[in-house]
Scaffold this motif. Structure first.
Motif, mmCIF file in Angstrom:
data_model
loop_
_atom_site.group_PDB
_atom_site.id
_atom_site.type_symbol
_atom_site.label_atom_id
_atom_site.label_comp_id
_atom_site.label_asym_id
_atom_site.label_seq_id
_atom_site.Cartn_x
_atom_site.Cartn_y
_atom_site.Cartn_z
ATOM 1 N N GLU A 169 1.525 11.673 -2.486
ATOM 2 C CA GLU A 169 0.544 12.709 -2.809
ATOM 3 C C GLU A 169 0.126 12.635 -4.266
ATOM 4 O OE1 GLU A 169 2.677 16.150 -1.559
ATOM 5 O OE2 GLU A 169 1.896 16.077 0.507
ATOM 6 N N GLN A 170 1.106 12.427 -5.150
ATOM 7 C CA GLN A 170 0.780 12.376 -6.571
ATOM 8 C C GLN A 170 -0.044 11.132 -6.888
ATOM 9 O OE1 GLN A 170 4.097 13.250 -9.028
ATOM 10 N NE2 GLN A 170 2.879 13.447 -10.883
ATOM 11 N N SER A 171 0.254 10.031 -6.205
ATOM 12 C CA SER A 171 -0.495 8.804 -6.431
ATOM 13 C C SER A 171 -1.944 8.954 -6.000
ATOM 14 C CB SER A 171 0.154 7.643 -5.672
ATOM 15 O OG SER A 171 1.447 7.382 -6.165
ATOM 16 N N ALA A 172 -2.185 9.698 -4.924
ATOM 17 C CA ALA A 172 -3.554 9.868 -4.428
ATOM 18 C C ALA A 172 -4.445 10.537 -5.456
ATOM 19 C CB ALA A 172 -3.539 10.684 -3.137
ATOM 20 N N THR A 173 -3.868 11.415 -6.272
ATOM 21 C CA THR A 173 -4.656 12.083 -7.306
ATOM 22 C C THR A 173 -4.644 11.317 -8.621
ATOM 23 O OG1 THR A 173 -2.753 13.415 -8.026
ATOM 24 C CG2 THR A 173 -4.160 14.340 -6.302
ATOM 25 N N GLY A 174 -3.738 10.365 -8.777
ATOM 26 C CA GLY A 174 -3.605 9.678 -10.053
ATOM 27 C C GLY A 174 -4.196 8.292 -10.101
ATOM 28 N N CYS A 175 -4.531 7.714 -8.938
ATOM 29 C CA CYS A 175 -4.968 6.321 -8.914
ATOM 30 C C CYS A 175 -6.393 6.184 -8.400
ATOM 31 C CB CYS A 175 -4.023 5.486 -8.040
ATOM 32 S SG CYS A 175 -4.514 3.750 -7.929
ATOM 33 N N PRO A 176 -7.276 5.523 -9.148
ATOM 34 C CA PRO A 176 -8.666 5.383 -8.700
ATOM 35 C C PRO A 176 -8.843 4.424 -7.529
ATOM 36 C CG PRO A 176 -8.309 4.152 -10.727
ATOM 37 C CD PRO A 176 -7.058 4.954 -10.489
ATOM 38 N N ARG A 177 -7.807 3.669 -7.174
ATOM 39 C CA ARG A 177 -7.938 2.646 -6.130
ATOM 40 C C ARG A 177 -7.611 3.162 -4.725
ATOM 41 N NH1 ARG A 177 -4.605 -1.242 -5.954
ATOM 42 N NH2 ARG A 177 -2.914 -0.289 -7.127
ATOM 43 N N LEU A 178 -7.258 4.416 -4.578
ATOM 44 C CA LEU A 178 -6.750 4.883 -3.293
ATOM 45 C C LEU A 178 -7.759 5.663 -2.463
ATOM 46 C CD1 LEU A 178 -3.064 5.840 -4.190
ATOM 47 C CD2 LEU A 178 -3.972 3.711 -3.250
ATOM 48 N N GLY A 179 -9.032 5.319 -2.596
ATOM 49 C CA GLY A 179 -10.051 5.997 -1.815
ATOM 50 C C GLY A 179 -9.915 5.766 -0.325
ATOM 51 N N ARG A 180 -9.284 4.629 0.056
ATOM 52 C CA ARG A 180 -9.072 4.349 1.474
ATOM 53 C C ARG A 180 -7.579 4.228 1.777
ATOM 54 N NH1 ARG A 180 -13.381 -0.297 2.989
ATOM 55 N NH2 ARG A 180 -12.094 -0.358 4.874
ATOM 56 N N ALA A 181 -6.792 5.020 1.061
ATOM 57 C CA ALA A 181 -5.348 5.056 1.327
ATOM 58 C C ALA A 181 -5.110 5.445 2.776
ATOM 59 C CB ALA A 181 -4.666 6.044 0.393
ATOM 60 N N THR A 182 -4.190 4.751 3.421
ATOM 61 C CA THR A 182 -3.898 5.011 4.826
ATOM 62 C C THR A 182 -2.391 5.109 5.023
ATOM 63 O OG1 THR A 182 -5.867 3.751 5.445
ATOM 64 C CG2 THR A 182 -4.280 4.222 7.194
ATOM 65 N N ALA A 183 -1.957 6.202 5.629
ATOM 66 C CA ALA A 183 -0.532 6.451 5.845
ATOM 67 C C ALA A 183 -0.100 5.876 7.189
ATOM 68 C CB ALA A 183 -0.251 7.950 5.796
ATOM 69 N N LEU A 184 0.960 5.098 7.159
ATOM 70 C CA LEU A 184 1.486 4.467 8.361
ATOM 71 C C LEU A 184 2.945 4.854 8.554
ATOM 72 C CD1 LEU A 184 0.248 0.792 7.689
ATOM 73 C CD2 LEU A 184 -0.975 2.602 8.916
ATOM 74 N N TRP A 185 3.307 5.188 9.768
ATOM 75 C CA TRP A 185 4.713 5.342 10.132
ATOM 76 C C TRP A 185 5.133 4.053 10.841
ATOM 77 C CZ3 TRP A 185 7.654 8.990 8.161
ATOM 78 C CH2 TRP A 185 7.058 10.178 7.741
ATOM 79 N N VAL A 186 6.173 3.432 10.324
ATOM 80 C CA VAL A 186 6.587 2.125 10.834
ATOM 81 C C VAL A 186 8.028 2.219 11.324
ATOM 82 C CG1 VAL A 186 6.820 -0.326 10.322
ATOM 83 C CG2 VAL A 186 5.066 1.027 9.141
ATOM 84 N N ARG A 187 8.205 2.054 12.613
ATOM 85 C CA ARG A 187 9.556 2.132 13.183
ATOM 86 C C ARG A 187 10.371 0.884 12.878
ATOM 87 N NH1 ARG A 187 6.215 4.212 17.209
ATOM 88 N NH2 ARG A 187 6.506 6.443 17.625
ATOM 89 N N ARG A 188 9.710 -0.268 12.830
ATOM 90 C CA ARG A 188 10.443 -1.519 12.627
ATOM 91 C C ARG A 188 9.753 -2.376 11.564
ATOM 92 N NH1 ARG A 188 10.621 -4.925 17.523
ATOM 93 N NH2 ARG A 188 12.140 -6.089 16.282
ATOM 94 N N PRO A 189 10.062 -2.116 10.273
ATOM 95 C CA PRO A 189 9.562 -2.996 9.220
ATOM 96 C C PRO A 189 10.520 -4.194 9.097
ATOM 97 C CG PRO A 189 10.654 -1.090 8.260
ATOM 98 C CD PRO A 189 10.765 -0.945 9.752
ATOM 99 N N VAL A 190 10.207 -5.276 9.788
ATOM 100 C CA VAL A 190 11.136 -6.398 9.948
ATOM 101 C C VAL A 190 10.986 -7.385 8.787
ATOM 102 C CG1 VAL A 190 11.829 -8.296 11.450
ATOM 103 C CG2 VAL A 190 11.000 -6.154 12.450
ATOM 104 N N LEU A 191 12.101 -7.740 8.177
ATOM 105 C CA LEU A 191 12.066 -8.713 7.089
ATOM 106 C C LEU A 191 11.466 -10.023 7.584
ATOM 107 C CD1 LEU A 191 12.870 -8.967 4.116
ATOM 108 C CD2 LEU A 191 15.048 -9.934 4.875
ATOM 109 N N TYR A 192 10.451 -10.522 6.874
ATOM 110 C CA TYR A 192 9.711 -11.702 7.301
ATOM 111 C C TYR A 192 9.945 -12.903 6.395
ATOM 112 C CZ TYR A 192 5.727 -14.792 8.215
ATOM 113 O OH TYR A 192 4.933 -15.887 8.487
#
Length: 298
Positions: A169-192
């Motif tokens: 939340e704080q980053s969304a107001t502090g960073c000019p690059r997050l106009g298309r920020a997208t929140a993802l819930w990831v059940r399995r972030p597998v090391l690649y």
């Protein structure tokens, strides 16, 4: 909700710094403490530059790259990660000198965040739900719900570590690059694997030939790669559109077009704070995320 217990960001940064790479400098200043929105744990500072290291071709059938004086002793002191990836040598400066470079993740710290799945800003517990998984916020998502394929993020390769809700939340107001920020819930972030600089041996000389291309830990090319970032494949992904729209609304309110246009001329004292509020999502020279997006999500 589950909790991941970690030491302070400052202490963690020191323990993951290989011996001999930390710059000896005055104590960290409260105004430039690592693990805060003004200095996200993952972000490099301008004082944290590449360190010398002579690359050699290892003998034997496996060959591949190594350092002439390669260190492989003790937790946090290896030139290689536990899966055999060889890492770039970069100085660590925890004094708060210089300025934050959000587009350039610090290799050792990014590696730790992705390996342990810690928040990229505070290095503490990321948002984690036993049913939904880990919260990742990426800055280059679809324009809106109607513009998104249902599976656009499924199996994506990602070098952006997870994040806690407060820092997102704080980053969304502090960073000019997050106009298309997208929140993802990831059940399995597998090391690649890793992303970095690939080399080939030609005429007895090593030549770099490609950069920032994700290489799997099972790929023979790993032996000829100097890693800069650790990569996970996102599986069982759900887009949180409600939180996404909340983040984008915060961003729009904080960053109207007039403010974005005036950013290059902002007072020097203001710039580090503005830059320090961004979750890092780019690699060296800002090229990493486009490489991932074109290679995986197109």
């Amino acid at each position: 909700m589950s909790t991941i217990v970690t030491p302070s960001a400052f202490d963690l940064a020191r323990t993951v710094c290989p011996a001999g790479t930390e710059i000896q400098a005055p104590s960290v200043r409260a105004s430039a403490a690592i693990g805060t929105p003004t200095w996200p744990f993952i972000s490099s500072r301008t004082t944290e530059q590449a360190l010398p290291g002579t690359l050699v071709v290892r003998p034997g059938l496996d060959q591949g790259l190594g350092y002439e004086d390669e260190v492989d002793e003790g937790e946090g002191e290896q030139d290689r990660d536990r899966d055999g990836g060889l890492w770039a040598r970069v100085a660590t400066d925890l004094s708060g000198a210089g300025t934050v470079e959000n587009a350039i993740p610090h290799p050792y710290r990014q590696r730790t965040l992705m390996d342990r799945l810690l928040c990229q800003v505070c290095a503490g517990s990321p948002e984690h739900d036993e049913r939904e998984g880990f919260l990742f916020v990426v800055p280059d998502g679809p324009r809106d719900r109607s513009d998104a394929r249902e599976d656009w993020a499924e199996r994506a390769l990602e070098a952006t570590p997870p994040v806690c809700r407060a820092d997102a939340e704080q980053s969304a107001t502090g960073c000019p690059r997050l106009g298309r920020a997208t929140a993802l819930w990831v059940r399995r972030p597998v090391l690649y694997g890793v992303a970095g600089i690939g080399y080939r041996l030609r005429g007895g000389t090593l030549h770099p030939f490609k950069t920032t291309v994700p290489v799997s830990y099972e790929d023979p090319a790993l032996a000829w790669t100097v890693a800069h970032q650790m990569v996970r494949r996102l599986k069982e992904v759900t887009v949180d559109w409600d939180f996404t729209e909340s983040l984008r609304s915060r961003h729009t309110a904080a960053w109207p077009a007039s403010r974005r246009a005036s950013l290059p001329s902002a007072p020097a004292a203001e710039l580090p704070a503005l830059q320090g509020s961004c979750p890092v999502a780019a690699g060296p020279a800002g090229a990493y995320r486009p490489a991932l997006r074109e290679g995986v999500r197109s």
